[in-house]
Design an enzyme around this catalytic site. Structure first.
Site, PDB file in Angstrom:
ATOM      1  N   LYS A 199       0.779  -1.108  -0.032  1.00  0.00           N
ATOM      2  CA  LYS A 199       0.058   0.168  -0.055  1.00  0.00           C
ATOM      3  C   LYS A 199       0.824   1.201   0.049  1.00  0.00           C
ATOM      4  O   LYS A 199       1.686   1.447   1.116  1.00  0.00           O
ATOM      5  CB  LYS A 199      -0.941   0.046   1.236  1.00  0.00           C
ATOM      6  CG  LYS A 199      -1.648   1.471   1.412  1.00  0.00           C
ATOM      7  CD  LYS A 199      -2.818   0.987   2.488  1.00  0.00           C
ATOM      8  CE  LYS A 199      -3.094   2.234   3.480  1.00  0.00           C
ATOM      9  NZ  LYS A 199      -3.889   1.970   4.544  1.00  0.00           N
ATOM     10  N   ASP A 240     -11.972   1.410  13.503  1.00  0.00           N
ATOM     11  CA  ASP A 240     -12.640   1.596  12.089  1.00  0.00           C
ATOM     12  C   ASP A 240     -13.039   0.093  11.468  1.00  0.00           C
ATOM     13  O   ASP A 240     -12.627  -0.201  10.371  1.00  0.00           O
ATOM     14  CB  ASP A 240     -11.465   2.300  11.136  1.00  0.00           C
ATOM     15  CG  ASP A 240     -12.147   2.932   9.903  1.00  0.00           C
ATOM     16  OD1 ASP A 240     -13.406   3.065   9.932  1.00  0.00           O
ATOM     17  OD2 ASP A 240     -11.434   3.241   9.080  1.00  0.00           O
TER      18      ASP A 240
END
Ligand SMILES: *[C@@H]1O[C@H](CO)[C@@H](O)[C@H](O)[C@H]1NC(C)=O
Ligand SMILES: *[C@@H]1O[C@H](CO)[C@@H](O)[C@H](O)[C@H]1NC(C)=O
Ligand SMILES: *[C@@H]1O[C@H](CO)[C@@H](O)[C@H](O)[C@H]1NC(C)=O
Ligand SMILES: *[C@@H]1O[C@H](CO)[C@@H](O)[C@H](O)[C@H]1NC(C)=O
Ligand SMILES: *[C@@H]1O[C@H](CO)[C@@H](O)[C@H](O)[C@H]1NC(C)=O
Ligand SMILES: *[C@@H]1O[C@H](CO)[C@@H](O)[C@H](O)[C@H]1NC(C)=O
Length: 927
Positions: free
Chosen positions: A629, A725
């Site tokens: 990422k 989250d």
């Protein structure tokens, strides 16, 4: 190179002039090992290995003979210098779940080795052919790693081997057998255990694999891709007690001489493509457990040979093409516990007689053609008849025999200490069935307790169940009576519960203990510098500080640390916060390396893009596939979040959390390298985009996996971590659809002083955000519970939490109807894909209730993450227990004990005899 030599030379010199007794070759090998490891025991590096009794080491005549370092939380790779420990007799590195990389070929130099155990580590790549040089080997246990490639034929040279366990890897290719002078597994005539289950082995089982000089007692080949016929030669393995060939693609007919296996206790041929007549098992006088389900055998009347199998505890022939009537005498076999003959065509009257086995707990005849039943008051346990014509009768149709009921209560595991040493004992072919396991595990516990009795330890067994592979899992929990934590030393001396120590195989089949990674007390271990491994040899040397050479070395080392420190420039760009990240494990990669892994950031490797930047698929130099990422400069993920994520991820290791492999921080590029999770996000999978059908059981498992990962963060991470989250797009599914929680960018550590909540600016994702946290800004673990509750509702409905301004939580709360025992009033909201091929969903209401508890307004009323784990385990266990396979139609059913308080109780008693016959002429006409 020169420097190393000099260093070694000086070490040897100091040992020789001091107290040393370990030979120099072994000393340097041990140092080389520890150089590549994090978390070697504290005693390592102090003085002489043998003389000063380094933990895990046993010596004889100044050579190291044993290296036993199981569950030490060792991280890193195994150095090729392992091959220098030439006198090693035992090597056990099991349960170091973060010890991995390839197994070095030099292991083949350990000519004295009798035991090699590396169970549940993280080894990858092929099993080196050189393992075949270990001619003294008795025990080879490499199960539960990630080995790939074929089984080396050279293992056929291990003529002394008795226990060969390569299960639960990714091995492929065929079973190697000897030919033209080259070795093969058929030569292992002394081997008692062939455990090759749960791999990707393919091709036929060679005829020569089985032969009359074989001494095998357990052959596990289940859960592979084997094809072709079961060879005739199987009848020659006279000592065989367990044969599991289930869950392959075997075809053709079963050789008729299979009944020459007269010693056999467990025979499982289920879930293959076998054809022809069902084998005649007359003569298997010791058979306890038989499963022939889901093949394509010729239609057959209830086979007469059943009546010969008087020792049966468990008979499972689902979808077996059987018809006619089941002989009554069969139900009186004294040890019979469970009968599952569902999805056949048995017809006429079901009459189990009145002399029914006292042990019998469950009879499943769902989806047969019975038009009437005769009930006996001698039997008040479970009978399942749903899907038989007899259930169309109004009266019987309403009873539990044909219908639904609450799941039986389940024993849950009460934690008795804060830092138990625990994990499942996994037994891969028990001789009994999955009912009333508790009674069955008593003798297991007795053995374990007696093994542990001399130490200040309390042990508990709990949460026993049969998993999806039909393996028995029994949770073992061990508490220290005198201290909060076990020390590494105590673990090694007290808790060596290896298979050979436990000796459970008689009743339970081949077992092994698979403890979770133990988190040792980390006090005093802080402040490690990241990315730089200062091996203990070098450290020792520097500390010794002899002469100018050392001083010069120290300066050099310091410089090296600075050069290698990936965070040397932390803060210099102005947008980073706080001090440089503290990382213990994650690897540091350079930008050049990252470029190489991703094929120069090639478009083909791109697997995702968004506001945060891009995600590439990459391949590391050791072959591991990763997801990389790369945050866009100026993206949402700021320096702090980047740092948080690396720190969090390198502290936590759990199979339901995405593992951070490494990172790169160079030229302002922030790059995280994760393990690659092949099946993408839960959101995508639920939307149907991926073409993956997630049935009910899989969805429950996904919820369970996610809850387990989060429970680990909440309860086991030190300090605890709140994810903040949790959402379906942060839950990823791997090859086996195991869910892993990802994206720790917003996570928060709960530091001791803050007790159990943190005041913080509200962050999270709309739709999943805990309203209480939103109002009070007080973040607790229960906020994750709320978010997971929303995900659970998504699993039910397959819709995002907010669609067209409608909020799933509110919609569902408005729809629920407590009187609807089946769908809880939510039938219209259930994902239609869930209802494919099935009328109803086992445990649906219980799961929906749980989800709603999670999304209670007040966090106090929500369950803890562990409660969620336990509750879903119970629901799943119930599904398992009632043997609802994912393919067959699911139903509600229940505990027939309660059923007998219904009208049929009267029926049974009113006849005044042992059994009440119900037939067409009776006033209780049931058909
Ligand atoms: C060391 O090895 C010897 C011989 O095999 C054995 O008797 C002894 O129990 C071992 N000691 C430890 C601490 O394992
Ligand atoms: C086995 O897997 C390896 C990759 O791990 C692959 O290269 C090889 O072709 C496979 N062999 C067979 C026979 O499938
Ligand atoms: C094995 O089974 C076959 C066929 O059932 C039989 O003819 C033969 O005698 C058996 N062999 C032995 C050694 O029992
Ligand atoms: C099964 O085998 C036994 C012994 O070999 C034989 O007596 C019996 O007739 C066979 N049964 C069937 C149905 O073939
Ligand atoms: C059961 O089914 C068989 C055919 O499969 C049939 O011949 C027999 O008459 C049936 N028996 C009863 C009692 O209905
Ligand atoms: C480890 O335990 C053994 C046996 O209980 C003991 O002899 C040894 O001194 C211990 N070592 C350390 C470093 O505590």
């Amino acid at each position: 190179m020169k420097r190393h030599l000099l260093l070694l030379f000086m070490c040897f010199a100091c040992f020789q002039h001091g107290f040393s007794s370990t030979n120099t070759r072994d000393v340097s090998a041990l140092k080389s090992l520890s150089k590549q490891w994090k978390n070697t025991p504290k005693s390592w590096g102090r003085g002489d290995p043998c003389d000063d009794r380094w933990e895990g080491i046993n010596c004889s005549d100044s050579s190291v003979t044993e290296l036993k370092l199981f569950n030490m939380d060792i991280r890193g790779q195994l150095s090729t210098d392992i091959g220098d420990l030439a006198e090693l007799v035992l090597l056990d590195l099991s349960y170091n779940h973060n010890l991995g990389g390839p197994l070095p070929a030099s292991i083949g130099n350990l000519k004295q080795l009798r035991t090699l155990r590396c169970i549940s580590c993280n080894f990858i790549g092929p099993i080196p052919v050189e393992v075949g040089n270990l001619l003294s080997l008795r025990i080879l246990a490499l199960n539960s790693n990630k080995f790939t490639g074929g089984i080396p034929a050279s293992l056929g040279r291990l003529i002394n081997i008795q226990w060969l366990d390569l299960a639960d890897n990714q091995l492929n290719g065929t079973l190697p057998t000897s030919a033209n002078g080259s070795p093969g597994l058929d030569q292992l005539v002394n081997n008692e255990h062939f455990h090759l289950n749960q791999n990707n082995l393919s091709g036929p089982i060679p005829s020569i694999f089985f032969h009359s000089s074989m001494n095998a007692i357990h052959i596990l080949l289940d859960h592979n891709n084997l094809s072709g016929e079961i060879p005739q030669s199987i009848g020659l393995v006279k000592k065989l007690k367990v044969l599991r060939l289930d869950n392959n693609s075997l075809n053709g007919s079963v050789p008729s001489n299979i009944n020459n296996l007269t010693a056999i206790n467990v025979l499982n041929l289920a879930n293959n493509k076998l054809t022809g007549p069902m084998p005649n098992l007359t003569g298997m006088n010791n058979l306890n457990y038989l499963d022939l389900s889901n093949n394509s055998f010729d239609p057959l009347d209830a086979p007469a040979w059943l009546l010969d199998l008087k020792q049966l505890t468990t008979l499972i022939i689902e979808s077996g093409n059987l018809h006619g009537e089941v002989p009554q005498a069969f139900f009186s076999f004294p040890r019979l516990e469970e009968v599952r003959l569902n999805n056949n065509a048995f017809n006429g009257t079901l009459n189990m007689g009145s002399n029914i086995s006292q042990e019998l707990q469950m009879v499943n005849f769902q989806n047969n053609d019975f038009t009437s039943v005769t009930l006996s008051s001698n039997y008040n346990k479970i009978i399942m008849l749903e899907g038989n014509p007899v259930c169309t009768n109004d009266q019987l149709g309403k009873t539990d025999y044909c219908g639904q009921q609450k799941a039986p209560a389940s024993d849950s595991f009460s934690s008795t200490c804060s830092h138990p040493y625990e994990g499942p004992i996994i037994c891969r072919a028990p001789s009994f069935s999955n009912i009333d396991i508790k009674a069955k595990t008593d003798s297991m516990w007795t053995k374990i307790k007696s093994k542990l009795s001399e130490f200040p330890i309390t042990s508990n067994l709990g949460n026993s169940f049969f998993d999806g592979n039909n393996y028995l899992q029994v949770q073992l929990q061990i508490c220290h009576n005198k201290s909060k934590y076990f020390t590494r030393n105590e673990t090694l001396v007290w808790l060596d519960l290896s298979t050979q120590n436990l000796n459970l195989s008689e009743q339970y089949g081949p077992c092994f203990f698979n403890p979770n990674q133990y988190s040792y007390d980390h006090k005093g271990h802080r402040g490690l510098i990241i990315g730089v491994v200062v091996g203990s040899a070098a450290a020792m040397f520097i500390i010794a500080g002899l002469g100018t050479y050392a001083v010069r070395q120290r300066k050099r080392a310091k410089k090296a640390i600075n050069l290698n420190n990936p965070f040397a420039s932390w803060g210099s760009a102005g947008d980073q916060d706080g001090s440089a990240p503290q990382i213990k494990l994650a690897k540091y990669f350079s930008l050049d390396e990252i470029r190489k892994f991703t094929n120069g950031f090639s478009k083909d490797n791109e697997i995702g893009a968004g506001g945060y930047g891009k995600v590439y698929k990459g391949i590391l130099s050791d072959g591991q596939i990763v997801a990389i990422k790369i945050s866009q400069k100026g993206s949402m993920q700021g320096g702090l979040e980047f740092k948080t994520e690396i720190e969090m991820l390198s502290r936590v290791h759990h199979k339901n959390l995405v593992e951070l492999v490494g990172f790169c921080f160079e030229k302002g590029e922030r790059t995280l390298v994760y393990e690659y999770i092949s099946n993408g996000t839960l959101t995508d999978n639920l939307s149907g985009k991926k073409g993956m059908h997630l049935n009910w059981k899989r969805r429950l498992n996904i919820a369970l996996d996610s809850a387990r990962g989060l429970a680990y963060l909440h309860e086991l991470a030190k300090p605890p971590i709140i994810h903040r989250d949790v959402k379906s797009s942060n839950i990823l599914l791997d090859d086996d659809l195991i869910a892993k929680v990802a994206d720790f960018g917003l996570s928060i550590l709960v530091v001791e002083t803050e007790r159990d909540h943190v005041s913080t600016g509200v962050k999270g994702t709309l739709g999943y955000l805990d309203p209480e946290y939103f109002m009070t800004q007080q973040l607790t673990a229960k906020s994750d519970v709320y978010s997971l509750g929303v995900v659970m509702l998504e699993l039910i409905t397959a819709t995002l939490p907010i669609v067209n301004g409608k909020y799933i939580v509110r919609e569902i709360k408005m729809a629920i109807d407590d009187y609807d025992a089946e769908f809880y009033g939510l039938k219209d909201m259930i994902d239609p894909a869930l209802m494919l091929n099935t009328g109803c969903l086992v445990g649906f209401k219980r799961f929906a209730e749980l989800a709603l508890q999670c999304v209670q307004e007040s966090s106090e009323n929500r369950p803890t993450m562990n409660d969620i784990v336990r509750e879903i385990e119970i629901i799943l266990k119930d599904i398992e227990l009632k043997s609802i396979s994912t393919s067959s139609s699911a139903t509600y059913f229940g505990n027939a004990r309660v059923a007998f308080q219904e009208p049929y109780d009267e029926l049974a008693l009113s006849s005044g005899v042992n059994s009440a016959t119900v037939n067409r002429s009776d006033e209780y006409l049931l058909s």
